[in-house]
Design a protein around this motif. Sequence first.
Motif, PDB file in Angstrom:
ATOM      1  N   GLU A 192       9.096   3.019 -10.600  1.00  0.00           N
ATOM      2  CA  GLU A 192       8.048   2.634 -11.547  1.00  0.00           C
ATOM      3  C   GLU A 192       6.717   3.292 -11.221  1.00  0.00           C
ATOM      4  OE1 GLU A 192       5.545  -1.417 -12.661  1.00  0.00           O
ATOM      5  OE2 GLU A 192       7.433  -1.584 -11.598  1.00  0.00           O
ATOM      6  N   PHE A 193       6.426   3.503  -9.922  1.00  0.00           N
ATOM      7  CA  PHE A 193       5.112   3.950  -9.489  1.00  0.00           C
ATOM      8  C   PHE A 193       5.074   5.438  -9.191  1.00  0.00           C
ATOM      9  CE2 PHE A 193       4.680  -0.522  -7.575  1.00  0.00           C
ATOM     10  CZ  PHE A 193       4.134  -1.015  -8.742  1.00  0.00           C
ATOM     11  N   SER A 194       3.889   6.017  -9.376  1.00  0.00           N
ATOM     12  CA  SER A 194       3.645   7.407  -8.980  1.00  0.00           C
ATOM     13  C   SER A 194       3.503   7.458  -7.454  1.00  0.00           C
ATOM     14  CB  SER A 194       2.349   7.904  -9.624  1.00  0.00           C
ATOM     15  OG  SER A 194       1.225   7.220  -9.076  1.00  0.00           O
ATOM     16  N   PHE A 195       3.446   8.657  -6.916  1.00  0.00           N
ATOM     17  CA  PHE A 195       3.333   8.861  -5.471  1.00  0.00           C
ATOM     18  C   PHE A 195       2.147   8.098  -4.889  1.00  0.00           C
ATOM     19  CE2 PHE A 195       1.582  11.214  -1.863  1.00  0.00           C
ATOM     20  CZ  PHE A 195       2.679  11.240  -1.015  1.00  0.00           C
ATOM     21  N   TYR A 196       0.962   8.256  -5.461  1.00  0.00           N
ATOM     22  CA  TYR A 196      -0.223   7.608  -4.899  1.00  0.00           C
ATOM     23  C   TYR A 196      -0.236   6.107  -5.167  1.00  0.00           C
ATOM     24  CZ  TYR A 196      -1.815  12.162  -3.607  1.00  0.00           C
ATOM     25  OH  TYR A 196      -1.891  13.394  -3.016  1.00  0.00           O
ATOM     26  N   ARG A 197       0.354   5.684  -6.258  1.00  0.00           N
ATOM     27  CA  ARG A 197       0.460   4.237  -6.503  1.00  0.00           C
ATOM     28  C   ARG A 197       1.407   3.601  -5.479  1.00  0.00           C
ATOM     29  NH1 ARG A 197       0.123   0.361 -10.752  1.00  0.00           N
ATOM     30  NH2 ARG A 197       0.365  -1.592  -9.619  1.00  0.00           N
ATOM     31  N   ARG A 198       2.498   4.315  -5.123  1.00  0.00           N
ATOM     32  CA  ARG A 198       3.391   3.804  -4.073  1.00  0.00           C
ATOM     33  C   ARG A 198       2.637   3.673  -2.755  1.00  0.00           C
ATOM     34  NH1 ARG A 198       7.575   7.167  -6.593  1.00  0.00           N
ATOM     35  NH2 ARG A 198       7.144   8.834  -5.121  1.00  0.00           N
ATOM     36  N   ARG A 199       1.834   4.667  -2.426  1.00  0.00           N
ATOM     37  CA  ARG A 199       1.047   4.606  -1.188  1.00  0.00           C
ATOM     38  C   ARG A 199       0.101   3.417  -1.207  1.00  0.00           C
ATOM     39  NH1 ARG A 199      -0.851  10.125   1.653  1.00  0.00           N
ATOM     40  NH2 ARG A 199       1.225  10.727   2.304  1.00  0.00           N
ATOM     41  N   LEU A 200      -0.594   3.227  -2.325  1.00  0.00           N
ATOM     42  CA  LEU A 200      -1.534   2.121  -2.446  1.00  0.00           C
ATOM     43  C   LEU A 200      -0.825   0.780  -2.305  1.00  0.00           C
ATOM     44  CD1 LEU A 200      -4.339   0.992  -3.078  1.00  0.00           C
ATOM     45  CD2 LEU A 200      -3.782   1.244  -5.518  1.00  0.00           C
ATOM     46  N   GLU A 201       0.281   0.609  -3.002  1.00  0.00           N
ATOM     47  CA  GLU A 201       1.039  -0.643  -2.935  1.00  0.00           C
ATOM     48  C   GLU A 201       1.564  -0.892  -1.515  1.00  0.00           C
ATOM     49  OE1 GLU A 201       1.667  -3.004  -5.346  1.00  0.00           O
ATOM     50  OE2 GLU A 201       0.327  -1.921  -6.692  1.00  0.00           O
ATOM     51  N   ALA A 202       2.049   0.156  -0.863  1.00  0.00           N
ATOM     52  CA  ALA A 202       2.567   0.013   0.499  1.00  0.00           C
ATOM     53  C   ALA A 202       1.447  -0.370   1.467  1.00  0.00           C
ATOM     54  CB  ALA A 202       3.250   1.304   0.954  1.00  0.00           C
ATOM     55  N   MET A 203       0.294   0.280   1.354  1.00  0.00           N
ATOM     56  CA  MET A 203      -0.825  -0.057   2.239  1.00  0.00           C
ATOM     57  C   MET A 203      -1.262  -1.503   2.025  1.00  0.00           C
ATOM     58  SD  MET A 203      -3.255   3.332   2.459  1.00  0.00           S
ATOM     59  CE  MET A 203      -3.415   3.586   0.698  1.00  0.00           C
ATOM     60  N   THR A 204      -1.329  -1.926   0.775  1.00  0.00           N
ATOM     61  CA  THR A 204      -1.706  -3.300   0.461  1.00  0.00           C
ATOM     62  C   THR A 204      -0.719  -4.276   1.082  1.00  0.00           C
ATOM     63  OG1 THR A 204      -2.714  -2.578  -1.621  1.00  0.00           O
ATOM     64  CG2 THR A 204      -2.159  -4.912  -1.427  1.00  0.00           C
ATOM     65  N   ASP A 205       0.579  -4.015   0.886  1.00  0.00           N
ATOM     66  CA  ASP A 205       1.618  -4.890   1.456  1.00  0.00           C
ATOM     67  C   ASP A 205       1.497  -4.979   2.979  1.00  0.00           C
ATOM     68  OD1 ASP A 205       2.602  -5.279  -1.098  1.00  0.00           O
ATOM     69  OD2 ASP A 205       4.338  -3.964  -0.848  1.00  0.00           O
ATOM     70  N   ILE A 206       1.232  -3.855   3.629  1.00  0.00           N
ATOM     71  CA  ILE A 206       1.145  -3.826   5.089  1.00  0.00           C
ATOM     72  C   ILE A 206      -0.088  -4.588   5.572  1.00  0.00           C
ATOM     73  CG2 ILE A 206       0.813  -2.320   7.097  1.00  0.00           C
ATOM     74  CD1 ILE A 206       2.528  -0.238   5.412  1.00  0.00           C
ATOM     75  N   LEU A 207      -1.212  -4.416   4.887  1.00  0.00           N
ATOM     76  CA  LEU A 207      -2.423  -5.139   5.269  1.00  0.00           C
ATOM     77  C   LEU A 207      -2.223  -6.646   5.130  1.00  0.00           C
ATOM     78  CD1 LEU A 207      -5.143  -2.828   3.689  1.00  0.00           C
ATOM     79  CD2 LEU A 207      -4.667  -3.148   6.135  1.00  0.00           C
ATOM     80  N   ILE A 208      -1.503  -7.065   4.107  1.00  0.00           N
ATOM     81  CA  ILE A 208      -1.193  -8.486   3.934  1.00  0.00           C
ATOM     82  C   ILE A 208      -0.214  -8.937   5.011  1.00  0.00           C
ATOM     83  CG2 ILE A 208      -0.053 -10.152   2.404  1.00  0.00           C
ATOM     84  CD1 ILE A 208      -1.306  -8.515   0.042  1.00  0.00           C
ATOM     85  N   GLU A 209       0.815  -8.132   5.254  1.00  0.00           N
ATOM     86  CA  GLU A 209       1.818  -8.440   6.281  1.00  0.00           C
ATOM     87  C   GLU A 209       1.179  -8.618   7.661  1.00  0.00           C
ATOM     88  OE1 GLU A 209       4.824  -5.367   8.251  1.00  0.00           O
ATOM     89  OE2 GLU A 209       5.430  -5.847   6.199  1.00  0.00           O
ATOM     90  N   LYS A 210       0.181  -7.796   7.965  1.00  0.00           N
ATOM     91  CA  LYS A 210      -0.484  -7.849   9.271  1.00  0.00           C
ATOM     92  C   LYS A 210      -1.585  -8.905   9.332  1.00  0.00           C
ATOM     93  CE  LYS A 210       0.320  -3.206  10.962  1.00  0.00           C
ATOM     94  NZ  LYS A 210      -0.327  -2.018  11.553  1.00  0.00           N
ATOM     95  N   GLY A 211      -1.881  -9.543   8.217  1.00  0.00           N
ATOM     96  CA  GLY A 211      -2.905 -10.577   8.201  1.00  0.00           C
ATOM     97  C   GLY A 211      -4.328 -10.042   8.161  1.00  0.00           C
ATOM     98  N   VAL A 212      -4.487  -8.765   7.835  1.00  0.00           N
ATOM     99  CA  VAL A 212      -5.824  -8.181   7.730  1.00  0.00           C
ATOM    100  C   VAL A 212      -6.544  -8.764   6.517  1.00  0.00           C
ATOM    101  CG1 VAL A 212      -7.105  -6.012   7.400  1.00  0.00           C
ATOM    102  CG2 VAL A 212      -5.095  -6.062   8.903  1.00  0.00           C
ATOM    103  N   VAL A 213      -5.811  -8.994   5.459  1.00  0.00           N
ATOM    104  CA  VAL A 213      -6.321  -9.578   4.225  1.00  0.00           C
ATOM    105  C   VAL A 213      -5.214 -10.461   3.650  1.00  0.00           C
ATOM    106  CG1 VAL A 213      -5.577  -7.657   2.738  1.00  0.00           C
ATOM    107  CG2 VAL A 213      -7.532  -9.037   2.058  1.00  0.00           C
ATOM    108  N   THR A 214      -5.592 -11.489   2.928  1.00  0.00           N
ATOM    109  CA  THR A 214      -4.581 -12.326   2.276  1.00  0.00           C
ATOM    110  C   THR A 214      -4.452 -11.907   0.819  1.00  0.00           C
ATOM    111  OG1 THR A 214      -6.135 -14.030   1.522  1.00  0.00           O
ATOM    112  CG2 THR A 214      -5.189 -14.290   3.753  1.00  0.00           C
TER     113      THR A 214
END
Length: 113
Positions: free
Chosen positions: A69-91
């Motif tokens: 569904e996502f373009s290359f940069y949208r995949r990167r953005l979504e992955a970074m967001t998921d990781i930041l949430i996973e690590k508790g950096v942001v909720t």
Amino acid sequence: MQDNKGPRGYHDVGGDPAGSIPQVELPWLHWEKQVEAIRGLLGDGTRRIVSMDEVRRGFESFGIDKYNEFSFYRRRLEAMTDILIEKGVVTRAELEASIQIVRTRWSDQTDAE
């Protein structure tokens, strides 16, 4: 998917027939540059908050529908967001609240014009 090296993920298309590769240099959209800059800052030698390997793992674990569904940069953005949430950096709630603030500000700005 499987080859002689074991199972392949849906994201691994290396060696599959796909035709010729377009040799056109496309300009980056402004938001794509921002995503790349943020990725660089999150993974630089000082911060080391999100590594490139984590980003790759993030978008390779999306599932085929979300991945396609996502373009290359949208995949990167979504992955970074998921990781930041996973690590508790942001909720997720903090992220959604910030997005709403920006949307309201943007709406107010465009209404004033």
